[in-house]
Motif scaffolding. Structure first.
Motif, PDB file in Angstrom:
ATOM      1  N   ASP A 123     -16.768 -11.368  26.195  1.00 47.69           N
ATOM      2  CA  ASP A 123     -15.577 -10.940  25.464  1.00 47.69           C
ATOM      3  C   ASP A 123     -14.798 -12.170  25.011  1.00 47.69           C
ATOM      4  O   ASP A 123     -15.321 -13.289  25.060  1.00 47.69           O
ATOM      5  CB  ASP A 123     -14.756  -9.935  26.297  1.00 47.69           C
ATOM      6  N   THR A 124     -13.534 -12.005  24.615  1.00 45.75           N
ATOM      7  CA  THR A 124     -12.812 -13.120  23.994  1.00 45.75           C
ATOM      8  C   THR A 124     -12.105 -14.054  24.979  1.00 45.75           C
ATOM      9  O   THR A 124     -11.416 -14.983  24.565  1.00 45.75           O
ATOM     10  CB  THR A 124     -11.735 -12.559  23.035  1.00 45.75           C
ATOM     11  N   ARG A 125     -12.261 -13.816  26.282  1.00 50.52           N
ATOM     12  CA  ARG A 125     -11.581 -14.687  27.248  1.00 50.52           C
ATOM     13  C   ARG A 125     -12.058 -16.133  27.084  1.00 50.52           C
ATOM     14  O   ARG A 125     -13.258 -16.376  26.966  1.00 50.52           O
ATOM     15  CB  ARG A 125     -11.923 -14.250  28.683  1.00 50.52           C
ATOM     16  N   PRO A 126     -11.124 -17.105  27.137  1.00 48.23           N
ATOM     17  CA  PRO A 126     -11.513 -18.506  26.972  1.00 48.23           C
ATOM     18  C   PRO A 126     -12.556 -18.945  28.003  1.00 48.23           C
ATOM     19  O   PRO A 126     -13.446 -19.735  27.702  1.00 48.23           O
ATOM     20  CB  PRO A 126     -10.218 -19.277  27.172  1.00 48.23           C
ATOM     21  N   SER A 127     -12.474 -18.420  29.220  1.00 46.35           N
ATOM     22  CA  SER A 127     -13.422 -18.841  30.256  1.00 46.35           C
ATOM     23  C   SER A 127     -14.846 -18.366  29.953  1.00 46.35           C
ATOM     24  O   SER A 127     -15.808 -18.874  30.539  1.00 46.35           O
ATOM     25  CB  SER A 127     -12.980 -18.301  31.620  1.00 46.35           C
ATOM     26  N   GLY A 128     -14.985 -17.416  29.058  1.00 42.54           N
ATOM     27  CA  GLY A 128     -16.310 -16.879  28.753  1.00 42.54           C
ATOM     28  C   GLY A 128     -17.282 -17.923  28.235  1.00 42.54           C
ATOM     29  O   GLY A 128     -18.484 -17.866  28.514  1.00 42.54           O
ATOM     30  N   HIS A 129     -16.728 -18.889  27.502  1.00 40.10           N
ATOM     31  CA  HIS A 129     -17.585 -19.905  26.893  1.00 40.10           C
ATOM     32  C   HIS A 129     -18.363 -20.705  27.936  1.00 40.10           C
ATOM     33  O   HIS A 129     -19.591 -20.841  27.848  1.00 40.10           O
ATOM     34  CB  HIS A 129     -16.736 -20.823  26.018  1.00 40.10           C
ATOM     35  N   THR A 130     -17.662 -21.211  28.954  1.00 36.93           N
ATOM     36  CA  THR A 130     -18.383 -22.009  29.961  1.00 36.93           C
ATOM     37  C   THR A 130     -19.264 -21.123  30.845  1.00 36.93           C
ATOM     38  O   THR A 130     -20.315 -21.564  31.311  1.00 36.93           O
ATOM     39  CB  THR A 130     -17.437 -22.830  30.860  1.00 36.93           C
ATOM     40  N   LEU A 131     -18.836 -19.879  31.046  1.00 33.28           N
ATOM     41  CA  LEU A 131     -19.674 -18.988  31.860  1.00 33.28           C
ATOM     42  C   LEU A 131     -20.985 -18.659  31.127  1.00 33.28           C
ATOM     43  O   LEU A 131     -22.043 -18.539  31.754  1.00 33.28           O
ATOM     44  CB  LEU A 131     -18.912 -17.709  32.215  1.00 33.28           C
ATOM     45  N   ALA A 132     -20.912 -18.564  29.809  1.00 30.97           N
ATOM     46  CA  ALA A 132     -22.136 -18.322  29.034  1.00 30.97           C
ATOM     47  C   ALA A 132     -23.077 -19.523  29.179  1.00 30.97           C
ATOM     48  O   ALA A 132     -24.304 -19.369  29.220  1.00 30.97           O
ATOM     49  CB  ALA A 132     -21.799 -18.071  27.571  1.00 30.97           C
ATOM     50  N   ILE A 133     -22.499 -20.714  29.289  1.00 36.37           N
ATOM     51  CA  ILE A 133     -23.332 -21.908  29.500  1.00 36.37           C
ATOM     52  C   ILE A 133     -24.028 -21.834  30.869  1.00 36.37           C
ATOM     53  O   ILE A 133     -25.192 -22.206  31.013  1.00 36.37           O
ATOM     54  CB  ILE A 133     -22.478 -23.194  29.366  1.00 36.37           C
ATOM     55  N   ALA A 134     -23.305 -21.301  31.853  1.00 36.69           N
ATOM     56  CA  ALA A 134     -23.920 -21.149  33.183  1.00 36.69           C
ATOM     57  C   ALA A 134     -25.135 -20.211  33.104  1.00 36.69           C
ATOM     58  O   ALA A 134     -26.177 -20.469  33.724  1.00 36.69           O
ATOM     59  CB  ALA A 134     -22.897 -20.619  34.179  1.00 36.69           C
ATOM     60  N   VAL A 135     -25.011 -19.138  32.330  1.00 35.56           N
ATOM     61  CA  VAL A 135     -26.158 -18.228  32.155  1.00 35.56           C
ATOM     62  C   VAL A 135     -27.292 -18.982  31.455  1.00 35.56           C
ATOM     63  O   VAL A 135     -28.446 -18.959  31.894  1.00 35.56           O
ATOM     64  CB  VAL A 135     -25.778 -16.978  31.317  1.00 35.56           C
ATOM     65  N   ALA A 136     -26.947 -19.665  30.370  1.00 37.40           N
ATOM     66  CA  ALA A 136     -27.960 -20.387  29.596  1.00 37.40           C
ATOM     67  C   ALA A 136     -28.699 -21.394  30.480  1.00 37.40           C
ATOM     68  O   ALA A 136     -29.931 -21.509  30.419  1.00 37.40           O
ATOM     69  CB  ALA A 136     -27.303 -21.098  28.421  1.00 37.40           C
ATOM     70  N   ASP A 137     -27.958 -22.118  31.318  1.00 36.64           N
ATOM     71  CA  ASP A 137     -28.580 -23.115  32.193  1.00 36.64           C
ATOM     72  C   ASP A 137     -29.521 -22.462  33.202  1.00 36.64           C
ATOM     73  O   ASP A 137     -30.592 -23.006  33.513  1.00 36.64           O
ATOM     74  CB  ASP A 137     -27.498 -23.930  32.919  1.00 36.64           C
ATOM     75  N   ALA A 138     -29.122 -21.303  33.715  1.00 39.30           N
ATOM     76  CA  ALA A 138     -29.997 -20.598  34.664  1.00 39.30           C
ATOM     77  C   ALA A 138     -31.287 -20.165  33.982  1.00 39.30           C
ATOM     78  O   ALA A 138     -32.382 -20.282  34.548  1.00 39.30           O
ATOM     79  CB  ALA A 138     -29.270 -19.387  35.237  1.00 39.30           C
ATOM     80  N   LEU A 139     -31.161 -19.692  32.760  1.00 42.40           N
ATOM     81  CA  LEU A 139     -32.351 -19.226  32.042  1.00 42.40           C
ATOM     82  C   LEU A 139     -33.283 -20.396  31.720  1.00 42.40           C
ATOM     83  O   LEU A 139     -34.499 -20.315  31.910  1.00 42.40           O
ATOM     84  CB  LEU A 139     -31.944 -18.483  30.757  1.00 42.40           C
TER      85      LEU A 139
END
Ligand code: 16G
Ligand code: ZN
Length: 535
Positions: free
Chosen positions: A131-147
């Motif tokens: 969603d639009t929360r600012p923290s979402g951006h770095t959390l998406a990176i955490a997902v990307a790194d796990a993948l």
């Protein structure tokens, strides 16, 4: 070994905060975003495992904290057909996320792979959004790194509503098959919704203006985008308000479906225009509440129970007109929070069965699947209508015996396409309501007159340990602590048309008490007394 090194190295970049116990709850993991980086990384690992377990089907990951304050965030996993993560895997998620360090994480990852017979070299895919929360951006990176670390293909859809991510997950897994659910893109979602909306209206006019409060969340920009697909094709006068996503601190602030439902009033801003049909989304656009403010009688709300009974009434009329009454079982799923008057209306007036489940979308969704047409809504505005494959086949292929039957069948076919089959979707549900009102030529006042809600009160009670409160009978009764239910029963007996229950919250450290009765005063009193019993 190389693979293990990759996971270890990546995990070191995304540590969990020590001293916290995390639990995959009704809405996945949800908390202050500062605590979520490591949690989200591990959820990414688990999503990859889940995809491998399911022969490489795509799994979804959504980063959102819905109606929670801007500082929070959350992460949850979506199964291949767009449903919530299978229950058994919730506990794997909890265990994986709570591993003490990188090494024990890796160990549990391998343990899961071996007990579940998962081939770690097979292919896997995870689609994710936020969603639009600012923290979402770095959390998406955490997902990307796990993948990346676990060699899983990832598709980052960036900013989406929660139901859009569910839609995309299902589309990805059904593309090119007879079960295809739509084009695998955000544009595909808008195109499908626009076509189904126009198709369901069947030339009827949407009356007057609709104001949509988007809680300053992701629903705002997405609704603006959707409306472009209607331009020049249909007249739909929508005014989008509380659509500012550039100031993250105002997300869900004094606005949105949760505010309206819990405060039982319209958002103070913008100033409500008397008589205007208005609805509110929540922060990730999976809940919907309608209301209007009357110059004489004040605020009037049409919540999830109202949407549910409206949809059930419309669909059962059409099914009858299509002469499919004997072929299709229509049912409604509610929770203990459903207003007793709505249950009575559905069973007595519409003569449809009502099934009760515990709170939480996954329970309702599951129960709705038992019907050919399963209508499910939580009172808080989350819900949808599920159509079985048989039902959809009949709408499309049954040979009509009259023009009226043909009209009913065509309407049902388009209507079933309009309703998001994966999860509650504020945008899709809103279009559904608008279509029904247009067909019935109803104002919100007409809709409101179908039955009178029983006055009710919901209170949050701080308790020492919410986990001592155990329920049975779809959360309508306490089985523990001993004697508590008897005390509640004694209180309820003192009032007319009364009902009350207490349950531990699945998302907060508190107990919730609901009470309804013939009058406002009685409902308030009853809630107060039951709150005393549990506190
Ligand atoms: C979660 C649920 C929502 C439910 C709420 C109850 C999903 C996606 N969301 O937000 O449906 O109404 O929890 O919260 O299942 P509570 O347990 O704190 O009352
Ligand atoms: Zn939500």
């Amino acid at each position: 070994i190389m693979a293990d090194q990759k996971i270890l190295a990546a995990s070191k970049q995304h540590p969990t905060k020590p001293g916290h116990v995390f639990k995959y709850g009704t809405a996945g993991f949800r908390m202050n975003s500062d605590l979520l980086d490591g949690v989200t990384f591990r959820v990414g690992l688990l999503a990859g495992l889940r995809s491998r377990k399911l022969n490489g089907q795509a799994i979804g990951v959504m980063i959102t904290a819905s109606h929670n304050p801007p500082a929070d965030n959350g992460v949850k996993i979506v199964d291949p057909m767009g449903e919530m993560l299978e229950q058994e895997w919730e506990s794997y998620a909890t265990k994986l996320v709570n591993c003490d360090d990188d090494e024990s994480l890796l160990e549990y990852y391998h343990k899961l792979a071996s007990t579940l017979k998962i081939d770690l070299s097979s292919s896997a895919k995870v689609v994710y959004g936020r969603d639009t929360r600012p923290s979402g951006h770095t959390l998406a990176i955490a997902v990307a790194d796990a993948l990346k670390a676990s060699d899983v293909e990832g598709v980052d859809y960036k900013i989406l509503t929660t139901p859009q991510l569910h839609y995309l997950t299902r589309c990805t897994n059904t593309e090119g098959t007879p079960l295809s659910y739509g084009k695998v893109s955000e544009v595909g979602y808008y195109e499908k919704m626009a076509a189904a909306f126009i198709g369901s209206l069947r030339g009827r006019k949407v009356n007057g203006q609709l104001v949509v409060d988007c809680a300053n969340g992701v629903g705002g920009p997405k609704l603006h985008e959707f409306l472009k697909y209607l331009k020049g094709k249909v007249n739909f006068d929508v005014k989008v308000v509380n659509d500012d996503v550039l100031r993250p601190e105002i997300l869900n602030l004094d606005s949105g479906a949760d505010f309206v439902k819990t405060k039982q009033r319209a958002p103070p801003s913008p100033k409500p225009e008397p008589g205007v049909r208005t609805c509110s989304y929540d922060g990730d656009a999976d809940r919907l509440i309608y209301y209007w403010t009357d110059p004489d009688t004040g605020f009037f709300m049409l919540d999830g129970d109202r949407i549910s009974s409206l949809a059930a009434s419309f669909i059962s009329d059409l099914v009858r007109a299509a002469d499919l009454e004997k072929d299709l079982r229509i049912g409604v799923v509610q929770t203990a929070y459903a207003n007793g008057a709505s249950t009575q209306y559905i069973t007595q007036h519409l003569r449809l069965p009502v099934v009760f489940t515990p709170t939480g979308v996954k329970h309702l969704h599951h129960a709705a699947n038992d019907f050919d047409v399963g209508v499910y809504f939580e009172a808080n505005g989350h819900g949808t209508v599920l159509f079985s494959a048989d039902a959809i086949q009949l709408f499309k292929n049954k040979a009509p015996q009259s023009p009226a039957q043909k009209e009913a069948l065509d309407t049902l076919a388009a209507f079933s396409d309009l309703i998001n089959q994966t999860v509650g979707d504020a945008l899709s549900d809103m279009l559904m309501v608008e279509v029904i009102l247009a067909h019935k030529v109803w104002s919100l006042r007409d809709w409101a007159q179908t039955y009178n809600d029983l006055p009710n009160r919901l209170v949050r009670v701080e308790v020492q340990d919410k986990d001592v409160f155990l329920t049975t009978d779809a959360e309508r009764k306490l089985s523990h602590p001993h004697g508590a239910q008897d005390e509640i029963d004694q209180c309820v007996k003192k009032y007319t048309n009364a009902r009350s229950f207490a349950r531990a919250s699945g998302t907060e450290n508190a107990c919730r008490v609901y009470a309804e009765a013939a009058t406002r005063v009685e409902a308030d009193e009853l809630a107060k007394q039951v709150a005393l019993i549990v506190s």
